[in-house]
Enzyme design. Sequence first.
Site, PDB file in Angstrom:
ATOM      1  N   PHE A 127      40.967  50.380 -12.170  1.00  0.00           N
ATOM      2  CA  PHE A 127      42.354  50.101 -11.793  1.00  0.00           C
ATOM      3  C   PHE A 127      43.115  51.409 -11.724  1.00  0.00           C
ATOM      4  CE2 PHE A 127      46.845  49.279 -12.669  1.00  0.00           C
ATOM      5  CZ  PHE A 127      47.120  48.405 -11.635  1.00  0.00           C
ATOM      6  N   ASP A 214      41.487  59.554 -14.445  1.00  0.00           N
ATOM      7  CA  ASP A 214      42.696  58.736 -14.619  1.00  0.00           C
ATOM      8  C   ASP A 214      42.833  58.440 -16.105  1.00  0.00           C
ATOM      9  OD1 ASP A 214      44.557  56.719 -14.873  1.00  0.00           O
ATOM     10  OD2 ASP A 214      43.897  55.604 -13.099  1.00  0.00           O
ATOM     11  N   LYS A 243      51.974  55.957 -18.627  1.00  0.00           N
ATOM     12  CA  LYS A 243      52.106  55.066 -19.794  1.00  0.00           C
ATOM     13  C   LYS A 243      52.656  55.710 -21.071  1.00  0.00           C
ATOM     14  CE  LYS A 243      49.540  51.162 -18.240  1.00  0.00           C
ATOM     15  NZ  LYS A 243      48.564  51.275 -17.150  1.00  0.00           N
TER      16      LYS A 243
END
Length: 391
Positions: A127, A214, A243
């Site tokens: 993702f 990532d 995040k």
Amino acid sequence: MSYQMPIFASLPVAFARGQGAWLWDTHGRKYLDALSGIAVCGLGHAHPAITAAICDQAGQLLHTSNWYQVPLQEKLAERLCKLAGMDNAFFCNSGAEANEAAIKLARLHGHQRDIFTPGIIVTENSFHGRTLATLSASGSRKIQAGFEPLVSGFHRVPYNNLDAVRQVAENNKDIVAVLVEPITGEGGVSIPDNGYLKGLRKICDDRGLLLMLDEIQTGMCRTGKWFACQHEAVLPDVMTLAKGLGNGVPIGACLARGKAAQVFKVGSHGSTFSGNPLVCRVALTVIDELEKGKFAQRAAQLGEQLLNKLKTALSGIAGVKDVRGRGLMLAVELDRPCKDLLQMALDRGVLINVTADNVVRLLPPLIFSDTEADLLVNELTGIVRSFLEKK
Ligand SMILES: *Cc1c(COP(=O)(O)O)cnc(C)c1O
């Protein structure tokens, strides 16, 4: 009727305030937060240093423009690069934008070397975000369906499979980069074999490809190191963050090293809000607090404790397929879809998450205490038991 687009299947609860690892809903009921807003609020809610930084900065300056120098942005770039072993940074406002920058960087790197249809190797069950390029890079048909035509140039291989990467890289001279998560987040908390990242590093070195990690979910001490790639002592060429970097204010970053740090030139990329004084001040405070509290070590130690206790508590329960984790990124995989478990957890005052249909994901804040961890183990065991009995 709601005036919002019905994109999110929100649970029937709204929170009015938070403190540390706890949230209170609009009726005054208390919940243990073992999700941290999906790995965002690592320092918990209403952290006094974060609140003070926001208030103080808001009273001084929120935003100017990247047409002018932003000293806090420069300072944040230096701090992050020194922590991650990288050379320079581009700031943005989300994880998807950080990956979007990485993808553009990889393509431009290709064009600068006369590869005009540059390809990027990506993995199944990954993702990377919801923009067109990042959903195209993601290994999930669910988030792609209906948004075709997809952005081209992504070559998909199974996760945790070095031979597949080697094969695609060998057979396609347009490949310029590999983009992977060190541990999959939304894809179900898959932890690759030890040596996977080192193996990717070697393939990339042998073939002159950019290794792009990532770390949007795994970064900022979540897995027991500042960045998950440090478990294997691997340095990527590009690293993306978001995040946990802002503890709730929207900020993302794309860090680059070596030749990758030379790709973007004046005008190559940009964003209006990116790296404004407010978000940079907050991210600098997040780094200060994570350092002061030694939260990388704490996440490693508490994560191991939690994992062991969960394994003991859940062992022998039919329907529990696996209990795994690294640091404070943990998962309990069940043998069946378990979205219904979320409401049961909510009823018991515990906030958790289900991803990849059958994986209960735990992302407690890094400030979680031993007592809160024990409470989580007890509650989750009860929740999983009654969920599995009900079906
Ligand atoms: C959340 C996430 C993203 C996307 O971040 P947004 O801020 O939602 O755009 C990308 N990659 C990973 C690994 C993520 O966990």
